[in-house]
Structures are given as structure tokens and as C-alpha cells.
Design an enzyme around this catalytic site. Sequence first.
Site, PDB file in Angstrom:
ATOM      1  N   THR A   1      -4.254   6.840  -0.029  1.00  0.00           N
ATOM      2  CA  THR A   1      -5.441   7.685   0.006  1.00  0.00           C
ATOM      3  C   THR A   1      -5.409   8.721  -1.107  1.00  0.00           C
ATOM      4  OG1 THR A   1      -5.514   7.415   2.400  1.00  0.00           O
ATOM      5  CG2 THR A   1      -6.825   9.191   1.471  1.00  0.00           C
TER       6      THR A   1
ATOM      7  N   ASP B   1      -8.906   1.127   2.385  1.00  0.00           N
ATOM      8  CA  ASP B   1      -7.914   0.705   3.372  1.00  0.00           C
ATOM      9  C   ASP B   1      -8.383   1.170   4.745  1.00  0.00           C
ATOM     10  OD1 ASP B   1      -5.525  -0.283   4.440  1.00  0.00           O
ATOM     11  OD2 ASP B   1      -4.526   1.651   4.217  1.00  0.00           O
TER      12      ASP B   1
ATOM     13  N   GLU C   1     -10.155   4.794   4.003  1.00  0.00           N
ATOM     14  CA  GLU C   1      -9.281   5.514   3.082  1.00  0.00           C
ATOM     15  C   GLU C   1      -9.697   5.177   1.656  1.00  0.00           C
ATOM     16  OE1 GLU C   1      -5.197   6.390   5.564  1.00  0.00           O
ATOM     17  OE2 GLU C   1      -5.147   4.851   4.013  1.00  0.00           O
TER      18      GLU C   1
ATOM     19  N   HIS D   1      -3.231  14.574   0.841  1.00  0.00           N
ATOM     20  CA  HIS D   1      -3.492  13.757   2.026  1.00  0.00           C
ATOM     21  C   HIS D   1      -2.341  13.885   3.024  1.00  0.00           C
ATOM     22  CE1 HIS D   1      -4.759  10.402   4.504  1.00  0.00           C
ATOM     23  NE2 HIS D   1      -3.638   9.751   4.259  1.00  0.00           N
TER      24      HIS D   1
ATOM     25  N   ASP E   1       0.845  -1.191   0.000  1.00  0.00           N
ATOM     26  CA  ASP E   1       0.000   0.000   0.000  1.00  0.00           C
ATOM     27  C   ASP E   1       0.884   1.247   0.000  1.00  0.00           C
ATOM     28  OD1 ASP E   1      -2.407   1.303  -0.078  1.00  0.00           O
ATOM     29  OD2 ASP E   1      -2.697   1.286   2.084  1.00  0.00           O
TER      30      ASP E   1
ATOM     31  N   ARG F   1      -1.474  16.836  13.190  1.00  0.00           N
ATOM     32  CA  ARG F   1      -0.616  16.303  14.248  1.00  0.00           C
ATOM     33  C   ARG F   1      -0.372  17.358  15.325  1.00  0.00           C
ATOM     34  NH1 ARG F   1       3.759  13.480  10.169  1.00  0.00           N
ATOM     35  NH2 ARG F   1       2.292  11.972   9.262  1.00  0.00           N
TER      36      ARG F   1
ATOM     37  N   ARG G   1      -7.295   4.899  13.593  1.00  0.00           N
ATOM     38  CA  ARG G   1      -6.422   6.073  13.730  1.00  0.00           C
ATOM     39  C   ARG G   1      -5.800   6.202  15.118  1.00  0.00           C
ATOM     40  NH1 ARG G   1      -5.200   7.084   8.565  1.00  0.00           N
ATOM     41  NH2 ARG G   1      -7.013   7.657   7.318  1.00  0.00           N
TER      42      ARG G   1
ATOM     43  N   GLU H   1      -9.047   4.657  -1.948  1.00  0.00           N
ATOM     44  CA  GLU H   1      -7.882   4.344  -2.771  1.00  0.00           C
ATOM     45  C   GLU H   1      -8.328   3.601  -4.032  1.00  0.00           C
ATOM     46  OE1 GLU H   1      -4.547   2.491  -0.877  1.00  0.00           O
ATOM     47  OE2 GLU H   1      -5.047   3.284   1.121  1.00  0.00           O
TER      48      GLU H   1
ATOM     49  N   GLU I   1      -9.474  13.534   7.747  1.00  0.00           N
ATOM     50  CA  GLU I   1      -9.231  14.830   7.107  1.00  0.00           C
ATOM     51  C   GLU I   1     -10.499  15.683   7.096  1.00  0.00           C
ATOM     52  OE1 GLU I   1      -6.743  14.477   3.322  1.00  0.00           O
ATOM     53  OE2 GLU I   1      -7.325  12.398   3.710  1.00  0.00           O
TER      54      GLU I   1
ATOM     55  N   THR J   1      -9.251  -4.823   4.489  1.00  0.00           N
ATOM     56  CA  THR J   1      -9.157  -4.006   3.283  1.00  0.00           C
ATOM     57  C   THR J   1     -10.262  -4.497   2.361  1.00  0.00           C
ATOM     58  OG1 THR J   1      -6.752  -3.795   3.504  1.00  0.00           O
ATOM     59  CG2 THR J   1      -7.697  -3.312   1.343  1.00  0.00           C
TER      60      THR J   1
ATOM     61  N   GLN K   1      -3.110   3.675  15.235  1.00  0.00           N
ATOM     62  CA  GLN K   1      -2.045   4.100  14.324  1.00  0.00           C
ATOM     63  C   GLN K   1      -1.169   5.182  14.949  1.00  0.00           C
ATOM     64  OE1 GLN K   1      -3.567   5.537  10.601  1.00  0.00           O
ATOM     65  NE2 GLN K   1      -1.556   5.799   9.672  1.00  0.00           N
TER      66      GLN K   1
ATOM     67  N   LYS L   1      -3.804  -1.191  10.430  1.00  0.00           N
ATOM     68  CA  LYS L   1      -4.144  -1.384   9.021  1.00  0.00           C
ATOM     69  C   LYS L   1      -4.395  -2.848   8.638  1.00  0.00           C
ATOM     70  CE  LYS L   1      -3.162   2.901   7.454  1.00  0.00           C
ATOM     71  NZ  LYS L   1      -4.022   3.729   6.598  1.00  0.00           N
TER      72      LYS L   1
END
Length: 436
Positions: free
Chosen positions: A366, A245, A211, A146, A139, A154, A249, A213, A380, A269, A252, A265
Site C-alpha cells: 500500500t 490488492d 489497497e 501505512h 506483495d 489496532r 479486513r 499499490e 486508514e 488482485t 485478516q 488477500k
Amino acid sequence: MTLDFTHDPSRRCTVASAHAPGCDFTLQNLPFGVFRRRGTQEPFRGGVAIGDQVICLAQAHALGCFEGLAAEAASAAGEPTLNRFLSLGPAAWRALRHALFRLLDADVRDPRGAALLEALVPLADIENTVPVTIGDFSDFYTSIHHAENGGKLRTPPAGLAPNFQWMPVAYHGRSSSVGVSGQQVRRPWGQVRVPDAEAPQLLPCAQLDYELEMGAVVGQGNPQGDAVPLAKAMDHVFGLTLLNDWSARDVQLWEMTPLGPFLAKNFATTISPWIVTLDALAPFTTAWQRPPDHPQPLDYLESADNRAHGAFDVALEVWLEPQGRAASRLSRTNFRHQYWTLAQMVTHHTVGGCNLQVGDLIGTGTISGPTPPEAGSLIELSKRGREPVALVNSDEERGFLQDGDSVILRGWCEAAGRARVGFGESKGTVLPARRT
């Protein structure tokens, strides 16, 4: 990826539903998948979607609809997985596509076309499975929008990683948890460090996300130790599919350093059931551009052809459907916005000698566009949950996904003077976390 008679928008199909407004599966598309009749235990077999039907390739082959290389390809494509068909290579893929087009062309009147219609099964009556046996799943992370959006969220805000503009970054995912549209996604557990806590805890994910994709299905491998040059990269790709995907969060955020995503992750999927071939997408390639004030690719990732035709003009949407309620569109963007092309991803993947194999899956990362409504993930859109997104025709809102939510990805290509080519949809539904 050259244009031929199969891209002619004036050609009419014997399956009338292929001409319905908004139909994804037109005569000029002919995507491949694997299916069986719903509610049966019959073997899965390969098929091609057309209008609101699917052609059972095993039955069509048994009825004598094909000859020569197309017959060999149809025999392989009728199996429970498309891997052997893919291994036959581009000449066989194209021979079967051309044969199907002629048999479905209302103006050709090939007598075998009537036999082909006997092999039709309504899409409403089938269930799909993952169309290829996926050996490996890589991936990528190739949308600058993104990446920049994520950096701003952050604490403290961060800019682009120094390598992002120099190479298409990727990680190796889990092929074992790749499922097809309709997948039930169990909310995962993982270590989470709550702000101001001294130690992490094992908790169900509270910040579940999707996500948007695209997935590229590898049709030809390369020997271990041999890099795939940019000029040959797309020869190794059979086609594209939609890919979600799923991402935990909060898990992560804690586990990313120093090796990147793991439990965040690897739990699920979801891909769409139909692989749209590169031949079908040929009319929709477009120029790829790198801003002149940005670092330009190293020589092995640079070519005039990649600049002229390396991007794909694919419109993409994300919809959220709460349990028992109507779906709301969350975002709309386009695959052409990616900072790196698919050919560059394949070439960089192999430059160190990695051997791709038939059926491997490559995620694009993404896909987010340059404006806020074009974001390809909920983190986002909601600013990490701080500004929840209002759902249409509802008093509900979402910072992250809730149990019972279904996420639906849709994609299609449209252009003046061209027939529509669509991908169908990738849909997955969130189930509650299991008790430990």
C-alpha cells in the site's frame, strides 16, 4: 535508465489524440498490453497504446514495419502473452520502443509509418486481458505511513514491527486470482471472530477494502541460488502497472497471526492493462531518502545510485464509484513516499536464492503518504470504519466498500519540460457474496 531521443517532449506524434490534454498514452510513453476487439472471439494479441488507439503489433509486423532486432521483438510482443517478448531482454525491449517512436514521429516521415497507422485499433473498441502469464506474485509492505496508520488502529495500538525498518517485508500471494481492469470481485467469505464472541464464524466479509499499490513486472529472471545485487536489480524489471490488492479486513484481523494474510488477500488482485516501461519512466526517477535518525539499510540494500535515483515520482489517486452514481476521489498520494525502493525489494527478494521468473508480479505494498488525505486504503481513511468518509456530491459515506462499488486507481508522471506518462486506470467492481 538513461535519457534518449524518446524522452524529447518536443517530438510530435502522427496520432493526433496523443497530444490531447491529460492524455496518458503519449509518444514518450508507449506502454505494452494485450487486447482483442470487444465482442469477438479473436485471439488476444500484444499491442502498444498511443493516444486513443492501440497498435496491433502482430499486424504491424506482418505489414513489414520493423527490421532486425525490432522485428524479432515485435513478432514476440504480438503473441497472446508478452512473456516471450520479455524473455528477449532489455536490448530487444528498447529496439522495439525506438522503432515505434521513429515510425510515429511526425518529423521523421519514415514511409513505414503509414503502414503502422493501418494497424491502429481504437481503445474504445477493445477489451484487455492480463498482459503476462504470471508464475508467482509477491506483495510487499513498504510504506512506513501505512504501517504506522495501521498500528494506531489496532486494539491496543501498536508501533512498527521491529523488522520493518531493516528489510522490505513481503508475503507470497496468489497469481491465479490476478485480473485486469474491469475485474468483477466477488465479496469473499472467511472466518471472522466478532468482538466478545467465544468462537469465530464463517461469514461474508463485512469490512472489504482496497489497497493502492504499484506492480512491477519481472522481465528477466535469475538462476536459483543466485542473488540479484542492488546495482543490477532494475535490469530485471520490465515496467510498472497499477495494482489494487483487495483486502478482507475482518478476515485478516483474525487470521494474521502467526503466518500473515491468507484468505483475506487471495480472492482478487486487479492490475491496469498497460505496462509502462522503465525506459518511459526514466525522466521521473528521483532521490530516495531515509531519515538520518532511522536505521540505515544493511550494505546489500545500500548504494549511492539507489539514494540518487531509486524512487519514482508517480502521482496516484483512488476514486470510488457507487453503482449508478458519479465517482468521488478518496485520496491522492505519490509513489516516491515508499520507505523502500523497488530495487531494494528485488534484491531482498532474491538474497536467499529465490529465482524470479519472466512475468512474475511484485506488488509494492500500500502506498500511503505522510498526511491523512494521502492514505492508500479505506481502513486508514475511515479509521477502521469509525469515521466514514463522505462521498462528493452525495449524501452517502463509506467506512468499507459496499456491493456495487467500483474502485478506480489512476496514476501518471508529470514534470516541467517533460511529456506526461500515464498508466491508464485499474478498475474493479464489488459483487455480492455467493451463498454457501
